[in-house]
Design a protein around this motif. Structure first.
Motif, PDB file in Angstrom:
ATOM      1  N   GLY A 150      -7.762   2.140 -18.036  1.00 10.15           N
ATOM      2  CA  GLY A 150      -7.941   1.789 -16.639  1.00 10.15           C
ATOM      3  C   GLY A 150      -8.804   0.561 -16.413  1.00 10.15           C
ATOM      4  N   ILE A 151      -9.325  -0.030 -17.469  1.00 11.75           N
ATOM      5  CA  ILE A 151     -10.156  -1.227 -17.371  1.00 11.75           C
ATOM      6  C   ILE A 151      -9.297  -2.434 -17.744  1.00 11.75           C
ATOM      7  CG2 ILE A 151     -12.193  -2.426 -18.243  1.00 11.75           C
ATOM      8  CD1 ILE A 151     -13.354   0.343 -18.904  1.00 11.75           C
ATOM      9  N   ALA A 152      -9.241  -3.411 -16.853  1.00 16.62           N
ATOM     10  CA  ALA A 152      -8.493  -4.636 -17.131  1.00 16.62           C
ATOM     11  C   ALA A 152      -9.259  -5.430 -18.182  1.00 16.62           C
ATOM     12  CB  ALA A 152      -8.333  -5.450 -15.859  1.00 16.62           C
ATOM     13  N   LEU A 203       0.878  -1.161   0.000  1.00 14.34           N
ATOM     14  CA  LEU A 203       0.000   0.000   0.000  1.00 14.34           C
ATOM     15  C   LEU A 203       0.914   1.208   0.000  1.00 14.34           C
ATOM     16  CD1 LEU A 203      -2.894  -0.825   2.438  1.00 14.34           C
ATOM     17  CD2 LEU A 203      -3.107  -0.054   0.092  1.00 14.34           C
ATOM     18  N   PHE A 204       0.780   2.050  -1.004  1.00 13.41           N
ATOM     19  CA  PHE A 204       1.666   3.191  -1.147  1.00 13.41           C
ATOM     20  C   PHE A 204       0.859   4.393  -1.599  1.00 13.41           C
ATOM     21  CE2 PHE A 204       4.521   5.863  -3.714  1.00 13.41           C
ATOM     22  CZ  PHE A 204       5.479   6.139  -2.755  1.00 13.41           C
ATOM     23  N   ASP A 205       0.981   5.481  -0.885  1.00 10.70           N
ATOM     24  CA  ASP A 205       0.296   6.728  -1.234  1.00 10.70           C
ATOM     25  C   ASP A 205      -1.211   6.507  -1.366  1.00 10.70           C
ATOM     26  OD1 ASP A 205       0.268   9.452  -1.733  1.00 10.70           O
ATOM     27  OD2 ASP A 205       0.586   9.224  -3.891  1.00 10.70           O
ATOM     28  N   GLY A 206      -1.754   5.661  -0.491  1.00 12.58           N
ATOM     29  CA  GLY A 206      -3.195   5.405  -0.493  1.00 12.58           C
ATOM     30  C   GLY A 206      -3.663   4.546  -1.654  1.00 12.58           C
ATOM     31  N   GLN A 207      -2.767   3.775  -2.247  1.00  9.55           N
ATOM     32  CA  GLN A 207      -3.110   2.946  -3.397  1.00  9.55           C
ATOM     33  C   GLN A 207      -2.486   1.566  -3.241  1.00  9.55           C
ATOM     34  OE1 GLN A 207      -2.885   5.667  -7.132  1.00  9.55           O
ATOM     35  NE2 GLN A 207      -1.273   6.272  -5.723  1.00  9.55           N
ATOM     36  N   THR A 208      -3.093   0.588  -3.884  1.00  5.88           N
ATOM     37  CA  THR A 208      -2.512  -0.746  -3.930  1.00  5.88           C
ATOM     38  C   THR A 208      -1.535  -0.781  -5.090  1.00  5.88           C
ATOM     39  OG1 THR A 208      -4.554  -1.720  -3.082  1.00  5.88           O
ATOM     40  CG2 THR A 208      -3.008  -3.202  -4.176  1.00  5.88           C
ATOM     41  N   VAL A 209      -0.301  -1.177  -4.817  1.00  2.00           N
ATOM     42  CA  VAL A 209       0.716  -1.238  -5.859  1.00  2.00           C
ATOM     43  C   VAL A 209       1.269  -2.656  -5.901  1.00  2.00           C
ATOM     44  CG1 VAL A 209       2.937  -0.365  -6.657  1.00  2.00           C
ATOM     45  CG2 VAL A 209       1.335   1.180  -5.517  1.00  2.00           C
ATOM     46  N   LEU A 210       1.214  -3.254  -7.077  1.00  2.00           N
ATOM     47  CA  LEU A 210       1.841  -4.545  -7.314  1.00  2.00           C
ATOM     48  C   LEU A 210       3.046  -4.314  -8.191  1.00  2.00           C
ATOM     49  CD1 LEU A 210      -1.369  -5.213  -7.011  1.00  2.00           C
ATOM     50  CD2 LEU A 210      -0.558  -7.468  -7.628  1.00  2.00           C
ATOM     51  N   LEU A 259      -5.559  -7.696  -9.832  1.00  2.79           N
ATOM     52  CA  LEU A 259      -4.439  -6.848 -10.247  1.00  2.79           C
ATOM     53  C   LEU A 259      -3.198  -7.689 -10.535  1.00  2.79           C
ATOM     54  CD1 LEU A 259      -4.838  -3.846  -7.784  1.00  2.79           C
ATOM     55  CD2 LEU A 259      -5.558  -3.968 -10.167  1.00  2.79           C
ATOM     56  N   SER A 260      -2.963  -8.702  -9.718  1.00  4.02           N
ATOM     57  CA  SER A 260      -1.827  -9.585  -9.936  1.00  4.02           C
ATOM     58  C   SER A 260      -1.967 -10.356 -11.242  1.00  4.02           C
ATOM     59  CB  SER A 260      -1.705 -10.560  -8.754  1.00  4.02           C
ATOM     60  OG  SER A 260      -0.653 -11.456  -8.973  1.00  4.02           O
ATOM     61  N   ALA A 261      -3.173 -10.803 -11.548  1.00  2.00           N
ATOM     62  CA  ALA A 261      -3.411 -11.524 -12.805  1.00  2.00           C
ATOM     63  C   ALA A 261      -3.143 -10.619 -14.004  1.00  2.00           C
ATOM     64  CB  ALA A 261      -4.837 -12.064 -12.849  1.00  2.00           C
ATOM     65  N   VAL A 262      -3.541  -9.357 -13.903  1.00  2.00           N
ATOM     66  CA  VAL A 262      -3.301  -8.404 -14.998  1.00  2.00           C
ATOM     67  C   VAL A 262      -1.806  -8.167 -15.172  1.00  2.00           C
ATOM     68  CG1 VAL A 262      -3.646  -6.029 -15.772  1.00  2.00           C
ATOM     69  CG2 VAL A 262      -5.548  -7.276 -14.751  1.00  2.00           C
ATOM     70  N   LEU A 322       2.032  -1.933 -11.225  1.00  2.00           N
ATOM     71  CA  LEU A 322       0.621  -1.749 -11.538  1.00  2.00           C
ATOM     72  C   LEU A 322      -0.016  -1.112 -10.312  1.00  2.00           C
ATOM     73  CD1 LEU A 322      -1.668  -3.558 -13.658  1.00  2.00           C
ATOM     74  CD2 LEU A 322      -2.413  -3.583 -11.313  1.00  2.00           C
ATOM     75  N   VAL A 323      -0.633   0.044 -10.504  1.00  2.00           N
ATOM     76  CA  VAL A 323      -1.226   0.801  -9.410  1.00  2.00           C
ATOM     77  C   VAL A 323      -2.736   0.707  -9.516  1.00  2.00           C
ATOM     78  CG1 VAL A 323      -1.373   3.073  -8.312  1.00  2.00           C
ATOM     79  CG2 VAL A 323       0.731   2.398  -9.497  1.00  2.00           C
ATOM     80  N   GLY A 324      -3.390   0.352  -8.406  1.00  2.00           N
ATOM     81  CA  GLY A 324      -4.840   0.235  -8.384  1.00  2.00           C
ATOM     82  C   GLY A 324      -5.430   0.894  -7.152  1.00  2.00           C
ATOM     83  N   ASP A 325      -6.745   0.857  -7.064  1.00  2.00           N
ATOM     84  CA  ASP A 325      -7.452   1.401  -5.908  1.00  2.00           C
ATOM     85  C   ASP A 325      -7.087   0.613  -4.649  1.00  2.00           C
ATOM     86  OD1 ASP A 325      -8.823   3.387  -7.272  1.00  2.00           O
ATOM     87  OD2 ASP A 325     -10.483   2.061  -7.780  1.00  2.00           O
ATOM     88  N   PRO A 326      -7.173   1.252  -3.479  1.00  2.00           N
ATOM     89  CA  PRO A 326      -6.832   0.532  -2.242  1.00  2.00           C
ATOM     90  C   PRO A 326      -7.824  -0.597  -1.933  1.00  2.00           C
ATOM     91  CG  PRO A 326      -7.572   2.764  -1.755  1.00  2.00           C
ATOM     92  CD  PRO A 326      -7.458   2.654  -3.238  1.00  2.00           C
ATOM     93  N   GLU A 327      -9.067  -0.492  -2.415  1.00  2.18           N
ATOM     94  CA  GLU A 327     -10.062  -1.522  -2.160  1.00  2.18           C
ATOM     95  C   GLU A 327     -10.060  -2.603  -3.235  1.00  2.18           C
ATOM     96  OE1 GLU A 327     -11.518   1.714  -2.997  1.00  2.18           O
ATOM     97  OE2 GLU A 327     -11.064   2.468  -1.014  1.00  2.18           O
ATOM     98  N   GLU A 328      -9.227  -2.460  -4.247  1.00  2.00           N
ATOM     99  CA  GLU A 328      -9.255  -3.384  -5.382  1.00  2.00           C
ATOM    100  C   GLU A 328      -8.719  -4.756  -4.986  1.00  2.00           C
ATOM    101  OE1 GLU A 328     -10.707  -4.576  -8.408  1.00  2.00           O
ATOM    102  OE2 GLU A 328     -10.713  -2.393  -8.384  1.00  2.00           O
ATOM    103  N   ASN A 329      -9.231  -5.764  -5.646  1.00  2.00           N
ATOM    104  CA  ASN A 329      -8.829  -7.142  -5.411  1.00  2.00           C
ATOM    105  C   ASN A 329      -7.392  -7.341  -5.911  1.00  2.00           C
ATOM    106  OD1 ASN A 329      -8.447  -9.905  -5.483  1.00  2.00           O
ATOM    107  ND2 ASN A 329     -10.517 -10.346  -6.176  1.00  2.00           N
ATOM    108  N   GLU A 330      -6.501  -7.708  -5.001  1.00  2.00           N
ATOM    109  CA  GLU A 330      -5.097  -7.876  -5.354  1.00  2.00           C
ATOM    110  C   GLU A 330      -4.885  -9.036  -6.320  1.00  2.00           C
ATOM    111  OE1 GLU A 330      -6.068  -7.734  -2.124  1.00  2.00           O
ATOM    112  OE2 GLU A 330      -5.207  -5.869  -1.383  1.00  2.00           O
ATOM    113  N   LEU A 331      -5.741 -10.043  -6.239  1.00  2.00           N
ATOM    114  CA  LEU A 331      -5.603 -11.186  -7.146  1.00  2.00           C
ATOM    115  C   LEU A 331      -5.898 -10.788  -8.581  1.00  2.00           C
ATOM    116  CD1 LEU A 331      -7.181 -14.061  -5.034  1.00  2.00           C
ATOM    117  CD2 LEU A 331      -4.762 -13.599  -5.471  1.00  2.00           C
TER     118      LEU A 331
END
Length: 184
Positions: A133-135, A62-69, A91-94, A80-89
């Motif tokens: 922004g859409i996977a 979690l960095f700067d209020g965002q989920t970062v993979l 984002l990881s798949a993308v 890959l930077v996503g929303d903090p509430e976004e599903n990490e799985l």
């Protein structure tokens, strides 16, 4: 509150081993979009992100209020930077699908030099995986296939086909004119 938006990705950034930007795309759509509108804001964010992750062993922060993979391959960092509430799985798949597609496209030689030499394919692969922004796609084989269909080779083949067709048409016209001239 549950995030029901299709806009899952805020940014995709590729940096070299020294923290210099190779490619970046920031997406400013969606309900919670945090914009890095200026180049200065983007560079500051990327510099801080690189400093935070270059010695990290985890793949999600979690960095700067965002989920970062992020993923480190040879001498390139993929973020890959996503929303903090976004599903990490998701984002990881993308991210993994994109990196594996690049590996397929670059013949398993993903490094700074090849990324820059094949920038057109890298950008096409990024656009196949994430659009505004859409996977869109997580399967590396599909991404690589779609990129190779639209790649330079297919354009060259189309041009060659058109040139050959034009030559055949000119040959037929010359043959007809020659035949007409011989009949007179």
């Amino acid at each position: 509150m549950v995030n029901l938006s299709l806009y899952t990705v805020r940014a995709m950034v590729i940096m070299d081993g020294e923290g210099n930007r190779l490619i970046s795309k920031y997406y400013s759509r969606g309900p919670h979009a945090q914009n890095y509108k200026t180049f200065k804001d983007q560079k500051k964010f990327e510099g801080e992100l690189f400093a935070k992750t270059r010695k990290s062993t985890s793949e999600v922060i979690l960095f700067d209020g965002q989920t970062v993979l992020f993923k480190y391959v040879n001498d390139a960092y993929f973020y890959l930077v996503g929303d903090p509430e976004e599903n990490e799985l998701l984002l990881s798949a993308v991210l993994n699908g994109f990196v594996e597609a690049l590996s397929l496209l670059l013949k398993h030689n993903v490094d700074k030099r090849n990324l820059l030499d094949n920038l057109d394919m890298v950008v096409l692969a990024l656009d196949e995986a994430v659009d505004d922004g859409i996977a869109l796609e997580t399967d590396p084989n599909v991404i690589a296939s779609n990129v190779s269909k639209r790649g330079v080779d297919s354009i060259d083949a189309l041009t060659t086909s058109i040139n050959e067709q034009a030559l055949l048409d000119m040959y037929k016209q010359a043959k007809e004119r020659f035949s007409l001239a011989m009949l007179k």
